[in-house]
Design an enzyme around this catalytic site. Structure first.
Site, PDB file in Angstrom:
ATOM      1  CE1 TYR A  83      -2.077  -4.596  11.416  1.00  0.00           C
ATOM      2  CE2 TYR A  83      -4.281  -5.021  11.482  1.00  0.00           C
ATOM      3  CZ  TYR A  83      -3.174  -4.533  10.797  1.00  0.00           C
ATOM      4  OH  TYR A  83      -3.378  -3.806   9.598  1.00  0.00           O
ATOM      5  CB  ILE A 116      -0.895   0.052   1.147  1.00  0.00           C
ATOM      6  CG1 ILE A 116      -1.979  -1.237   1.002  1.00  0.00           C
ATOM      7  CG2 ILE A 116      -1.479   1.396   1.446  1.00  0.00           C
ATOM      8  CD1 ILE A 116      -2.893  -1.505   2.464  1.00  0.00           C
TER       9      ILE A 116
HETATM   10  P1  NAI Z   1       3.403  -4.648   3.677  1.00  0.00           P
HETATM   11  O1  NAI Z   1       3.767  -5.679   4.758  1.00  0.00           O
HETATM   12  O2  NAI Z   1       3.157  -5.168   2.354  1.00  0.00           O
HETATM   13  O3  NAI Z   1       4.257  -3.287   3.619  1.00  0.00           O
HETATM   14  C1  NAI Z   1       4.682  -2.704   4.823  1.00  0.00           C
HETATM   15  C2  NAI Z   1       5.958  -2.112   4.587  1.00  0.00           C
HETATM   16  O4  NAI Z   1       6.333  -1.296   5.966  1.00  0.00           O
HETATM   17  C3  NAI Z   1       6.989  -2.911   4.414  1.00  0.00           C
HETATM   18  O5  NAI Z   1       7.666  -2.369   3.144  1.00  0.00           O
HETATM   19  C4  NAI Z   1       7.959  -2.924   5.352  1.00  0.00           C
HETATM   20  O6  NAI Z   1       9.331  -3.138   5.178  1.00  0.00           O
HETATM   21  C5  NAI Z   1       7.552  -1.708   6.151  1.00  0.00           C
HETATM   22  N1  NAI Z   1       7.753  -1.326   7.569  1.00  0.00           N
HETATM   23  C6  NAI Z   1       7.604  -2.457   8.310  1.00  0.00           C
HETATM   24  N2  NAI Z   1       8.060  -2.032   9.827  1.00  0.00           N
HETATM   25  C7  NAI Z   1       8.751  -1.085   9.341  1.00  0.00           C
HETATM   26  C8  NAI Z   1       9.403  -0.092  10.380  1.00  0.00           C
HETATM   27  N3  NAI Z   1       9.638  -0.214  11.706  1.00  0.00           N
HETATM   28  N4  NAI Z   1      10.131   1.316   9.920  1.00  0.00           N
HETATM   29  C9  NAI Z   1      10.119   1.328   8.501  1.00  0.00           C
HETATM   30  N5  NAI Z   1       9.385   0.677   7.727  1.00  0.00           N
HETATM   31  C10 NAI Z   1       8.732  -0.340   8.179  1.00  0.00           C
HETATM   32  O7  NAI Z   1       1.894  -4.165   4.566  1.00  0.00           O
HETATM   33  P2  NAI Z   1       0.751  -3.574   3.601  1.00  0.00           P
HETATM   34  O8  NAI Z   1      -0.368  -4.712   3.261  1.00  0.00           O
HETATM   35  O9  NAI Z   1       1.057  -2.602   2.420  1.00  0.00           O
HETATM   36  O10 NAI Z   1       0.005  -2.577   4.674  1.00  0.00           O
HETATM   37  C11 NAI Z   1       0.358  -1.079   4.807  1.00  0.00           C
HETATM   38  C12 NAI Z   1      -0.440  -0.505   5.943  1.00  0.00           C
HETATM   39  O11 NAI Z   1      -1.797  -0.921   5.725  1.00  0.00           O
HETATM   40  C13 NAI Z   1      -0.091  -1.238   7.316  1.00  0.00           C
HETATM   41  O12 NAI Z   1       0.005  -0.245   8.229  1.00  0.00           O
HETATM   42  C14 NAI Z   1      -1.336  -2.267   7.451  1.00  0.00           C
HETATM   43  O13 NAI Z   1      -1.401  -2.528   8.800  1.00  0.00           O
HETATM   44  C15 NAI Z   1      -2.258  -1.563   6.742  1.00  0.00           C
HETATM   45  N6  NAI Z   1      -3.248  -2.224   6.424  1.00  0.00           N
HETATM   46  C16 NAI Z   1      -3.416  -3.053   5.342  1.00  0.00           C
HETATM   47  C17 NAI Z   1      -4.304  -3.805   5.066  1.00  0.00           C
HETATM   48  C18 NAI Z   1      -4.451  -4.905   3.897  1.00  0.00           C
HETATM   49  O14 NAI Z   1      -5.503  -5.597   3.485  1.00  0.00           O
HETATM   50  N7  NAI Z   1      -3.335  -5.200   3.290  1.00  0.00           N
HETATM   51  C19 NAI Z   1      -5.663  -3.797   5.848  1.00  0.00           C
HETATM   52  C20 NAI Z   1      -5.632  -3.140   6.933  1.00  0.00           C
HETATM   53  C21 NAI Z   1      -4.653  -2.060   7.020  1.00  0.00           C
END
Ligand code: NAI
Length: 433
Positions: free
Chosen positions: A338, A207
């Site tokens: 979470y 995202i």
């Molecule tokens: P993802 O796991 O694909 O990407 C997350 C990114 O955050 C990764 O590039 C990771 O390296 C980075 N990251 C993690 N810890 C970090 C840190 N300590 N410092 C800097 N960067 C860090 O996750 P996704 O699916 O793209 O989710 C993005 C956001 O949306 C998150 O906050 C997630 O909780 C939220 N979300 C996602 C949903 C989904 O269906 N995919 C649903 C609801 C919320």
């Protein structure tokens, strides 16, 4: 992972079978594409009650029609509905036109803030929420229905343009309150973030990557922040977008200072997107799984927000968009850590928003994604994944770009009257609805 069921129900046998078996029939959603006008067709204006809104104001950038055969959108001004008799005009205004709204079309209902001194007005204005959410659930064909509460049209211009356009493809059943702050519309509506700097945490993939792309397409210089292990991806993305990569673990205690050091010119848009899951039921959850999730998803969001507001890096007119989740609103088995962290984000937004605007001229809002097609959700077991995808009014998962477009609307300089809102990007998911 591709949604094969959505593809299948688009074929003749798929249409036949899904109809015969009473299975969900998701419609392919129309999203923004370069060169396509927004909205891609006529917007029909209807009114219920006597309204004081000036929706014909050309500064709104809405081209409203009094009649349209197959409208791409319908805008119903119900701000003047003050009693049950006039509420019937809502039915009268929409009943004849709902069927003709195009596939992937929009219905946007305008309501007034609830009047604490008039319980009749409050009752019927609240009635609009039940109406909006129910129509969202029954309208089908990729169409969405949302409610905007407002007192003044100009302050809501960016919100109306967003909700009436393909950019809001996966936003449905939402109630958005728009305040009365004076807003400055961006000079170029096609490049609303021109000359602005945006920082997106966790932007190397998923995202966050889509958010970085969308903000850059809207004209922003984007700082792509991600953990040092993801530096090659962050660099590649930053190069492609003409932005800057910043390898930094956002949980570092000096993250705010390190960000400030790389942004001598200041920051306009801060998107807290980085997030992790470490799922286990509470009985099986070691303390480390609890604390790592709370640290990334909440503590670091609080710390960097505080640092960038107090050191003045976030300029006046700035925007903070944090990422919550419908799990934080509805709760989810195996996600006490979470959901606690994401509910915490909602609390942060609601408490800080009025003060940040009054003291720093910065708005604070959250997006709450539902089921979004990413690597994170591709790893979910098949049956749970299918349930997550289908249990919403659009019967499909959203795409990262849907969260990105919503973030871009909240980041828009013209969205200065949208503050303290938590906007679900979930296709009107049944979870926590
Ligand atoms: P993802 O796991 O694909 O990407 C997350 C990114 O955050 C990764 O590039 C990771 O390296 C980075 N990251 C993690 N810890 C970090 C840190 N300590 N410092 C800097 N960067 C860090 O996750 P996704 O699916 O793209 O989710 C993005 C956001 O949306 C998150 O906050 C997630 O909780 C939220 N979300 C996602 C949903 C989904 O269906 N995919 C649903 C609801 C919320």
């Amino acid at each position: 992972m591709a949604d094969r069921y959505l593809t299948f129900t688009g074929t003749a046998p798929g249409r036949f079978l899904s109809r015969r078996l009473g299975l969900p029939r998701p419609a392919p959603l129309k999203r923004r594409s370069p060169g396509r006008p927004t909205p891609p067709g006529d917007t029909l204006l209807r009114t219920a009650g006597k309204s004081d809104l000036d929706l014909a104001d050309t500064a709104l950038g809405l081209d409203l029609k009094a009649a349209a055969e197959k409208p791409a959108a319908v805008l119903l001004d119900a701000t003047g509905v003050r009693d049950v008799e006039t509420l019937a005009e809502v039915h009268a205004a929409l009943h004849p036109v709902v069927r003709s709204v195009a596939d992937s079309g929009r219905v946007v209902v305008l309501g007034a803030p609830l009047d604490p001194a008039d319980h009749h007005q409050a009752a019927v204005q609240q009635a609009l929420e039940g109406f909006t959410r129910s129509l969202g659930k029954e309208i089908g064909r990729g169409r969405t229905v949302n409610l905007v509460r407002l007192t003044e049209a100009r302050a809501a211009a960016s919100t109306l343009r967003f909700l009436l356009s393909p950019k809001s493809a996966y936003v449905s059943g939402q109630v958005i309150e728009v305040g009365t702050e004076q807003v400055t519309a961006p000079e170029d509506p096609d490049l609303p973030l021109a000359g602005r700097t945006a920082l997106v945490t966790g932007a190397a993939r998923g995202i966050g990557e889509a958010v970085a792309e969308t903000l850059a397409a809207d004209g922003a210089h984007v700082v792509v922040l991600d953990v040092p292990q993801a530096e090659p991806e962050a660099r590649r993305l930053a190069e492609r977008l003409g932005g800057t990569a910043l390898a930094l673990d956002i949980t570092a205690h000096d993250a705010g200072e390190r960000i400030a050091a790389t942004l001598p010119g200041g920051l306009d848009v801060l998107v807290h997107n980085a997030g992790i899951t470490r799922d286990r039921r509470l009985v099986n959850m070691p303390a480390e799984r609890w604390s790592s999730v709370l640290e990334v998803n909440l503590a670091s969001v609080l710390r960097t927000t505080d640092a960038l507001l107090t050191n003045g890096v976030l300029r006046r007119g700035g925007r903070i968009v944090a990422t919550a989740s419908i799990a934080g609103l509805a709760g989810n088995a195996g996600q006490t850590n979470y959901a606690a962290s994401k509910a915490g984000v909602v609390g942060l937004v609601r408490s800080l928003a009025p003060r940040a605007l009054a003291e720093h001229g910065v708005t604070v809002n959250a997006v709450a994604p539902g089921f979004i097609e990413t690597k994170m959700t591709a790893a979910v077991p098949l049956l749970i994944r299918e349930a997550g995808r289908r249990m919403n009014s659009l019967a499909q998962g959203g795409l990262p770009v849907d969260v990105a477009e919503t973030t871009a609307w909240l980041a828009d300089p013209g969205s200065g009257a949208v503050n303290g809102q938590v906007v679900r990007v979930c296709g009107q998911s049944l979870l926590g609805a």
